[in-house]
Design an enzyme around this catalytic site. Structure first.
Site, PDB file in Angstrom:
ATOM      1  N   GLU A 105     -10.945  -0.001  11.021  1.00 21.13           N
ATOM      2  CA  GLU A 105     -11.490  -1.008  10.100  1.00 21.13           C
ATOM      3  C   GLU A 105     -11.299  -2.417  10.663  1.00 21.13           C
ATOM      4  OE1 GLU A 105      -9.477  -1.430   6.328  1.00 21.13           O
ATOM      5  OE2 GLU A 105      -7.505  -1.177   7.220  1.00 21.13           O
ATOM      6  N   ALA A 126      15.163  11.596  -1.672  1.00 24.96           N
ATOM      7  CA  ALA A 126      16.357  11.619  -0.814  1.00 24.96           C
ATOM      8  C   ALA A 126      17.343  10.523  -1.228  1.00 24.96           C
ATOM      9  CB  ALA A 126      15.947  11.448   0.644  1.00 24.96           C
ATOM     10  N   THR A 158       4.208   3.145   5.649  1.00 29.24           N
ATOM     11  CA  THR A 158       2.830   2.648   5.639  1.00 29.24           C
ATOM     12  C   THR A 158       1.985   3.547   6.517  1.00 29.24           C
ATOM     13  OG1 THR A 158       1.344   0.908   6.462  1.00 29.24           O
ATOM     14  CG2 THR A 158       3.542   0.912   7.390  1.00 29.24           C
ATOM     15  N   ILE A 159       0.758   3.786   6.090  1.00 33.87           N
ATOM     16  CA  ILE A 159      -0.105   4.648   6.920  1.00 33.87           C
ATOM     17  C   ILE A 159      -0.497   3.942   8.211  1.00 33.87           C
ATOM     18  CG2 ILE A 159      -1.035   5.925   4.946  1.00 33.87           C
ATOM     19  CD1 ILE A 159      -3.700   4.275   5.413  1.00 33.87           C
ATOM     20  N   ASP A 160      -0.337   2.601   8.275  1.00 33.97           N
ATOM     21  CA  ASP A 160      -0.877   1.837   9.406  1.00 33.97           C
ATOM     22  C   ASP A 160      -0.109   2.009  10.726  1.00 33.97           C
ATOM     23  OD1 ASP A 160      -2.717   0.865   7.596  1.00 33.97           O
ATOM     24  OD2 ASP A 160      -1.608  -0.985   7.205  1.00 33.97           O
ATOM     25  N   LYS A 168     -25.232  17.246  24.972  1.00 34.00           N
ATOM     26  CA  LYS A 168     -24.281  17.218  23.853  1.00 34.00           C
ATOM     27  C   LYS A 168     -25.032  17.015  22.554  1.00 34.00           C
ATOM     28  CE  LYS A 168     -19.608  15.761  24.648  1.00 34.00           C
ATOM     29  NZ  LYS A 168     -18.628  14.710  24.603  1.00 34.00           N
ATOM     30  N   ARG A 197       1.289  -5.377  -5.033  1.00 34.34           N
ATOM     31  CA  ARG A 197       1.518  -6.472  -4.084  1.00 34.34           C
ATOM     32  C   ARG A 197       1.752  -7.697  -4.960  1.00 34.34           C
ATOM     33  NH1 ARG A 197      -2.750  -3.648  -0.969  1.00 34.34           N
ATOM     34  NH2 ARG A 197      -1.747  -2.884   0.915  1.00 34.34           N
ATOM     35  N   ARG A 252      18.942  11.541  -4.663  1.00 31.56           N
ATOM     36  CA  ARG A 252      19.894  12.672  -4.556  1.00 31.56           C
ATOM     37  C   ARG A 252      21.154  12.268  -3.786  1.00 31.56           C
ATOM     38  NH1 ARG A 252      16.335  18.117  -5.047  1.00 31.56           N
ATOM     39  NH2 ARG A 252      15.823  17.585  -7.173  1.00 31.56           N
ATOM     40  N   ASP A 292       5.374  -3.964   6.399  1.00 34.88           N
ATOM     41  CA  ASP A 292       5.854  -5.255   6.867  1.00 34.88           C
ATOM     42  C   ASP A 292       6.175  -6.252   5.739  1.00 34.88           C
ATOM     43  OD1 ASP A 292       6.142  -6.617   9.387  1.00 34.88           O
ATOM     44  OD2 ASP A 292       4.579  -7.977   8.627  1.00 34.88           O
ATOM     45  N   HIS A 305      -9.663   5.082   1.040  1.00 36.24           N
ATOM     46  CA  HIS A 305      -8.365   5.400   0.438  1.00 36.24           C
ATOM     47  C   HIS A 305      -8.018   6.881   0.429  1.00 36.24           C
ATOM     48  CE1 HIS A 305      -8.830   1.238  -0.812  1.00 36.24           C
ATOM     49  NE2 HIS A 305      -7.516   1.224  -0.913  1.00 36.24           N
ATOM     50  N   ARG A 336      -5.527  -1.615   8.882  1.00 35.82           N
ATOM     51  CA  ARG A 336      -5.425  -3.073   8.802  1.00 35.82           C
ATOM     52  C   ARG A 336      -5.715  -3.675  10.169  1.00 35.82           C
ATOM     53  NH1 ARG A 336      -3.368  -5.930   4.403  1.00 35.82           N
ATOM     54  NH2 ARG A 336      -2.360  -4.085   3.603  1.00 35.82           N
ATOM     55  N   GLY A 389       0.846  -1.201   0.000  1.00 37.25           N
ATOM     56  CA  GLY A 389       0.000   0.000   0.000  1.00 37.25           C
ATOM     57  C   GLY A 389       0.877   1.245   0.000  1.00 37.25           C
ATOM     58  N   ASP A 420       2.120   0.046  11.962  1.00 36.91           N
ATOM     59  CA  ASP A 420       1.960  -1.259  12.606  1.00 36.91           C
ATOM     60  C   ASP A 420       3.268  -2.049  12.683  1.00 36.91           C
ATOM     61  OD1 ASP A 420       2.250  -1.646   9.900  1.00 36.91           O
ATOM     62  OD2 ASP A 420       0.603  -3.071   9.697  1.00 36.91           O
TER      63      ASP A 420
HETATM   64  O1  F6P Z   1      -1.659  -1.126   4.583  1.00 37.73           O
HETATM   65  C1  F6P Z   1      -2.270   0.050   4.157  1.00 37.73           C
HETATM   66  C2  F6P Z   1      -3.743  -0.160   3.938  1.00 37.73           C
HETATM   67  O2  F6P Z   1      -4.282   1.062   3.474  1.00 37.73           O
HETATM   68  C3  F6P Z   1      -4.533  -0.678   5.122  1.00 37.73           C
HETATM   69  O3  F6P Z   1      -4.819   0.310   6.055  1.00 37.73           O
HETATM   70  C4  F6P Z   1      -5.740  -1.246   4.444  1.00 37.73           C
HETATM   71  O4  F6P Z   1      -6.306  -2.286   5.223  1.00 37.73           O
HETATM   72  C5  F6P Z   1      -5.191  -1.790   3.147  1.00 37.73           C
HETATM   73  O5  F6P Z   1      -3.950  -1.132   2.936  1.00 37.73           O
HETATM   74  C6  F6P Z   1      -6.063  -1.554   1.939  1.00 37.73           C
HETATM   75  O6  F6P Z   1      -5.451  -2.180   0.859  1.00 37.73           O
HETATM   76  P1  F6P Z   1      -5.837  -1.923  -0.673  1.00 37.73           P
HETATM   77  O7  F6P Z   1      -5.285  -0.602  -1.077  1.00 37.73           O
HETATM   78  O8  F6P Z   1      -5.215  -3.047  -1.394  1.00 37.73           O
HETATM   79  O9  F6P Z   1      -7.337  -1.893  -0.726  1.00 37.73           O
END
Ligand code: F6P
Length: 319
Positions: free
Chosen positions: A222, A22, A125-127, A213, A72, A25, A103, A249, A171, A11, A129
């Site tokens: 997710e 970086a 990775t945005i996760d 409130k 992938r 360069r 990972d 996304h 994830r 991803g 993790d």
């Molecule tokens: O690992 C990054 C991520 O965006 C996860 O947060 C998410 O579960 C997964 O990839 C989504 O994967 P794809 O872009 O293949 O739908």
């Protein structure tokens, strides 16, 4: 070290381009030839490789996505595909490879390193993790996107006196939900690391409503549960109209934050220097504000731990 290859895999994450810049360069600064491998490990299997120069990375530090594109690759994980990749490395005279990704990507680098190819991994990775590093490139940009969305949804939540569930990515990791939930002042944060109890969420919604409130923000990571079922449960037991927004996304793109750009730039530079110094099989990371590098095998063995103290903070602040 005469020639270095670079690829981005898995991803994509905002900040990958800053890291590519970086690496390119720093290599050119050190008179090392740079080859860009397209579409991750699949490009390595297929020999989709092009030389990169200073202009290849001009005007990209602020751009999301990856100019090298990503994939992938299942083929790279087969014995045949892996052998094809090793052959391509030989054909192109690649002396070392820098990989950018999560990972799975760093596992690919570990396999190449075991096969005798000098490699370095940069965690992107945005996760967030990956246990061996405090942060991964892209994480804070994704959090920023989620916080911005929470702010906008809170406005309409208040106008209509609703509850709003905002599902974020991650994830199997609750960090985006946790950080965005705290920064966005969420009433409830639901993450995979803490057992989910819908009654707790319902209780909070009732308590909040009864003390006047008008909004109720629930940040859901997710994979923990179905957002629409949770929404139905809240409405059924509280009478509060509940809406769902799945951010998806949108969290993967956009201009990287300053922190992501700085981390990417520092790690990009370090990755080249590691290879130039004749080291191999290293994973870069950040610990207590210091860029670190460690053995990739050991790095991948470190289990990711959830920040329970921060989760407690979120609970206390959302009473
Ligand atoms: O690992 C990054 C991520 O965006 C996860 O947060 C998410 O579960 C997964 O990839 C989504 O994967 P794809 O872009 O293949 O739908």
């Amino acid at each position: 070290m005469k020639t270095i290859g670079i690829l981005t895999s898995g991803g994509d994450a905002p900040g990958m381009n800053a890291a590519i810049r970086a690496v390119v360069r720093t290599s050119i600064y050190n008179n090392i030839k740079m080859l860009g491998i397209k579409q991750g490990y699949q490009g390595l299997v297929n020999g989709e490789i092009e030389e990169m120069n200073l202009s290849s990375v001009a005007d990209i530090i602020h751009r999301g996505g990856t100019i090298l594109r990503s994939s992938r690759s299942d083929e790279f994980q087969t014995e045949e595909g892996f052998q094809k990749a090793l052959n391509v490395i030989k054909i192109f005279d690649i002396d070392g490879i820098i990989v950018l990704g999560g990972d799975g990507t760093l596992k690919g680098a570990r396999a190449l390193s075991k096969a005798g190819i000098p490699t370095v991994g940069i965690p992107c990775t945005i996760d967030n993790d990956m246990g061996y590093t405090d942060y991964t490139v892209g994480f804070f940009t994704a959090v920023e996107t989620a916080v911005e969305a929470i702010g906008k949804i809170r406005d309409t939540s208040t106008s209509h006196g609703r509850a709003n569930i905002i599902e974020v990515m991650g994830r199997h990791c609750g960090d985006i939900a946790l950080y965005a939930g705290i920064a966005g002042g969420a009433e409830s944060i639901i993450v995979p690391e803490i057992e989910f109890d819908i009654n707790q969420t319902i209780r909070k919604a009732i308590q909040g409503r009864n003390r006047g409130k008008l909004h109720h923000i629930i940040v859901l990571a997710e994979g923990v549960g179905n957002a629409y079922d949770i929404a139905d449960g809240i409405t059924e037991h509280t009478g509060i109209d509940t809406r769902v927004t799945i951010l998806g996304h949108v969290q993967r793109g956009g201009t990287p934050t300053t922190f992501d750009r700085i981390m990417a730039s520092e790690m990009g530079r370090r990755s080249v220097e590691i290879l130039k110094n004749g080291e191999s099989g290293r994973a870069l990371g950040i610990k207590c504000n210091e860029i670190i590098d460690l053995d990739i095998v050991k790095a991948l063995e470190v289990k990711n731990t959830f920040n329970r103290k921060m989760y407690e903070t979120a609970k206390i602040l959302s009473i």
